[in-house]
Design a protein around this motif. Sequence first.
Motif, short mmCIF file in Angstrom:
data_model
loop_
_atom_site.label_atom_id
_atom_site.label_comp_id
_atom_site.label_asym_id
_atom_site.label_seq_id
_atom_site.Cartn_x
_atom_site.Cartn_y
_atom_site.Cartn_z
N MET A 136 35.27 -52.52 -17.91
CA MET A 136 36.30 -51.71 -18.21
C MET A 136 35.82 -50.41 -18.30
O MET A 136 34.77 -49.91 -18.56
CB MET A 136 36.74 -52.08 -19.69
N THR A 137 36.90 -49.42 -17.89
CA THR A 137 36.40 -47.94 -17.76
C THR A 137 36.84 -47.61 -19.00
O THR A 137 37.57 -47.90 -19.79
CB THR A 137 37.28 -47.08 -16.72
N ALA A 138 36.23 -46.07 -19.11
CA ALA A 138 36.31 -45.45 -20.57
C ALA A 138 37.82 -45.12 -20.92
O ALA A 138 38.16 -45.29 -22.09
CB ALA A 138 35.57 -44.31 -20.47
N PRO A 139 38.83 -44.84 -19.77
CA PRO A 139 40.21 -44.66 -20.28
C PRO A 139 40.82 -46.02 -20.85
O PRO A 139 41.69 -45.79 -21.38
CB PRO A 139 40.98 -44.30 -18.94
N ASP A 140 40.21 -47.29 -20.42
CA ASP A 140 40.74 -48.58 -21.04
C ASP A 140 40.25 -48.76 -22.49
O ASP A 140 41.00 -49.73 -23.18
CB ASP A 140 40.18 -49.54 -20.14
N LEU A 141 39.42 -48.21 -23.07
CA LEU A 141 39.06 -48.33 -24.25
C LEU A 141 39.97 -47.63 -25.28
O LEU A 141 40.18 -46.42 -25.43
CB LEU A 141 37.47 -47.61 -24.46
N VAL A 142 40.38 -48.40 -25.97
CA VAL A 142 41.28 -48.06 -27.15
C VAL A 142 40.87 -47.90 -28.68
O VAL A 142 41.08 -47.00 -29.14
CB VAL A 142 42.59 -49.04 -27.36
N LEU A 143 40.02 -48.93 -28.96
CA LEU A 143 39.32 -48.79 -30.26
C LEU A 143 37.69 -49.29 -30.27
O LEU A 143 37.45 -50.42 -29.39
CB LEU A 143 39.95 -49.94 -31.33
N ALA A 144 36.98 -48.44 -30.61
CA ALA A 144 35.38 -48.38 -30.48
C ALA A 144 35.03 -48.43 -32.05
O ALA A 144 34.97 -47.27 -32.46
CB ALA A 144 34.84 -47.57 -29.35
N VAL A 145 34.34 -49.67 -32.39
CA VAL A 145 33.97 -49.80 -33.73
C VAL A 145 32.29 -49.82 -33.46
O VAL A 145 31.85 -50.73 -32.91
CB VAL A 145 34.54 -50.78 -34.48
N ASP A 146 31.65 -48.83 -34.34
CA ASP A 146 30.29 -49.10 -34.14
C ASP A 146 29.61 -49.03 -35.53
O ASP A 146 29.83 -48.12 -36.34
CB ASP A 146 29.61 -47.85 -33.36
N GLY A 147 28.71 -50.12 -35.78
CA GLY A 147 28.00 -50.24 -37.07
C GLY A 147 28.85 -50.03 -38.45
O GLY A 147 28.37 -49.27 -39.33
N LEU A 148 30.03 -50.65 -38.42
CA LEU A 148 31.09 -50.65 -39.65
C LEU A 148 30.52 -51.36 -40.58
O LEU A 148 30.00 -52.47 -40.61
CB LEU A 148 32.11 -51.20 -39.11
N THR A 149 30.24 -50.67 -41.87
CA THR A 149 29.82 -51.03 -43.15
C THR A 149 30.67 -51.09 -44.13
O THR A 149 31.56 -49.96 -44.30
CB THR A 149 28.62 -50.59 -43.61
N VAL A 150 30.96 -52.06 -45.01
CA VAL A 150 31.86 -51.91 -46.27
C VAL A 150 31.11 -52.23 -47.09
O VAL A 150 30.77 -53.40 -47.48
CB VAL A 150 33.25 -52.73 -45.94
N GLY A 151 31.17 -51.68 -48.47
CA GLY A 151 30.37 -51.97 -49.62
C GLY A 151 31.17 -51.89 -50.72
O GLY A 151 32.00 -50.89 -50.81
N ILE A 152 31.30 -52.56 -51.91
CA ILE A 152 31.71 -52.35 -53.07
C ILE A 152 30.71 -52.55 -54.20
O ILE A 152 30.32 -53.61 -54.51
CB ILE A 152 32.98 -53.23 -53.33
N GLY A 153 30.48 -51.50 -54.88
CA GLY A 153 29.21 -51.49 -55.88
C GLY A 153 28.11 -51.72 -54.99
O GLY A 153 27.87 -50.88 -53.97
N ARG A 154 27.45 -52.43 -55.47
CA ARG A 154 25.81 -52.84 -54.73
C ARG A 154 26.13 -54.06 -53.65
O ARG A 154 25.16 -54.50 -53.03
CB ARG A 154 24.82 -53.28 -55.73
N THR A 155 27.25 -54.33 -53.42
CA THR A 155 27.53 -55.61 -52.73
C THR A 155 28.02 -55.12 -51.30
O THR A 155 29.03 -54.52 -51.28
CB THR A 155 28.60 -56.53 -53.45
N GLY A 156 27.22 -55.62 -50.23
CA GLY A 156 27.74 -55.34 -48.95
C GLY A 156 28.83 -56.51 -48.46
O GLY A 156 28.57 -57.50 -48.40
N ILE A 157 29.78 -56.07 -47.97
CA ILE A 157 30.88 -57.00 -47.67
C ILE A 157 30.98 -56.90 -46.32
O ILE A 157 31.07 -58.20 -45.67
CB ILE A 157 32.39 -56.56 -48.11
N VAL A 158 30.87 -55.96 -45.39
CA VAL A 158 30.68 -55.80 -44.00
C VAL A 158 29.61 -55.17 -43.68
O VAL A 158 29.13 -54.23 -44.35
CB VAL A 158 31.96 -55.27 -43.41
N GLN A 159 28.70 -55.84 -42.78
CA GLN A 159 27.43 -55.17 -42.66
C GLN A 159 27.04 -55.11 -41.19
O GLN A 159 26.66 -55.83 -40.42
CB GLN A 159 26.29 -56.23 -43.15
N GLY A 160 27.31 -53.68 -40.78
CA GLY A 160 26.75 -53.61 -39.37
C GLY A 160 27.73 -54.08 -38.15
O GLY A 160 26.92 -54.40 -37.17
N VAL A 161 29.07 -54.24 -38.27
CA VAL A 161 29.71 -54.88 -37.15
C VAL A 161 30.14 -53.75 -36.01
O VAL A 161 30.66 -52.92 -36.61
CB VAL A 161 31.05 -55.44 -37.90
N SER A 162 30.26 -54.28 -34.98
CA SER A 162 30.61 -53.32 -33.74
C SER A 162 31.44 -54.20 -32.88
O SER A 162 31.22 -55.23 -32.88
CB SER A 162 29.51 -53.05 -32.95
#
Length: 542
Positions: free
Chosen positions: A1-27
């Motif tokens: 896929m070429t760059a113009p085809d890229l619609v959403l790019a997620v890199d190293g996504l994390t979600v934490g609530i308090g000290r709890t990691g819910i999502v850990q480094g998803v790309s």
Amino acid sequence: MTAPDLVLAVDGLTVGIGRTGIVQGVSLAAHRGQTLGIVGESGSGKSMTVLAATGLLDAPGAVVGGSSRFTDGGREPAQLVGAPPRLLRSVHGGGIGFVFQDPGTSLNPVLTIDRQLTESIEAHLGMTRRAATRRALELLEAVGIPDPEARLGGYPHQLSGGQRQRVMIAIALSCDPALLIADEPTTALDVTTQAQIIDLVQALQRDRGTAVVWISHDLGVIGRVADDVLVLRSGREVEHAPVDELFQQPQDPYTRRLLAARPRIRPVDELPEPAPATGEPVLRVQGLDVRFPVQTAAGRTVVHAVDDVSFEVRRGRTLGIVGESGSGKSTIARALTGLVRPDAGTATLGGADLFARHGRVPRSLRRRIAMVFQDPFASLNARSRIGTSIGEALPGLGRTSGGRRRVEELLDLVGLDPAYASRFPHELSGGQRQRVSIARALALEPELMILDEATASLDVSIQATVLDLLARLQRELGLTYLFIAHDLAIVQQMSHDVLVLQRGRTVEHRPAVELFAAPREQYTRDLLAAVPPERPAALTGH
């Protein structure tokens, strides 16, 4: 896929609530005209990942990190993580469309279909009300809503489940978004409606070049829709591969377990030899007829929900009842349990007349029929402990010491630690709650158990565990089941006999082995053809 085809790019996504990691480094990445499938069990972080990546996560105390860049039409990418509300409002609806699992709760019950469609069109495309209404009519036609002009002025409760989901898709696509998020959009639908929704999204995707992120716990559906698959477990990426590679050569044991747990239609030569039907009939139903008066825009009418249906269930066996939404499956269950009064017909349970009191089921007979519902969380009292919920069903024991011992025995019978008696429903997983529902049903020592879509809302792995439990209980206790489901692979696995319904009428009623080997009616063949194939579309060429 070429760059113009890229619609959403997620890199190293994390979600934490308090000290709890819910999502850990998803790309992940979503490309124009392609579908990314995201799979995993409940609690794996599928929906949380996508909500955080699109700026929709609204959990108290949640902290989102990483990067999520959205590109619409070649414009400069927008960073959605930490984006201001004004930017998110311009992106949601206009650039990103959402289709959620339950259209009944996603649609506003007090607004017409027309208003719910035109609201986004007017806000994002700047159209006048008249132009927006024309656009709304075109969208309803595009998603296959029958008589779209009449439906525009209607309300969500006047549509079937499949039609409501089509309206949700029309709303999501109303502004020609570059990205469509489909979060379990077919989980609660029967197989034919599910197939129609999948075909609809794929056709619209081909026409518009939309990028799609499809979230599901059903690998059969993912195999049919996805180009690439991301497998999540406990908020972490387990595997990410093209769909054909993942199905043919899964690398991680967790992926292999998910693939092994999915139900599938098995060839007749793989099925065990069925045991002969030797037990006496526990339930006999003759000429059951149920009608409902309904007020519509055209005036008062009558819906013939169940039309002259007859069947019997022998002791220790399972009768599977299948059909599309609106075929009358659950209405039969409600009539047998006294929740609906039939207009005609007879039903006997162990020789006793269920409808002796002018269609009312006597209380003494109701205790001999137990029911397990689709949603265990909704069927359990959220304010009562598990032990109390089960104990209330115990005849004459209640909260006595004998009752407490019996509750512990029942929990052990369904594979739960007796300590669970002190917990509340929200402290249990979906599979554990359904085990509690089964234990509560067994407390009555019923002659007949009605299982109404009892595994439809569960992950495939948990579903497999619950089905194994039900099969074991039937073998050990000689239980008799009326098994209502829209998943024919599960019906084949569980049933000795199958009753196929369409619009309240019997289509076929035969032993399961015979029906799955050679269905006689076209409707039955259509149901079987709508089941997602075992191998992904990329491998089968369909």
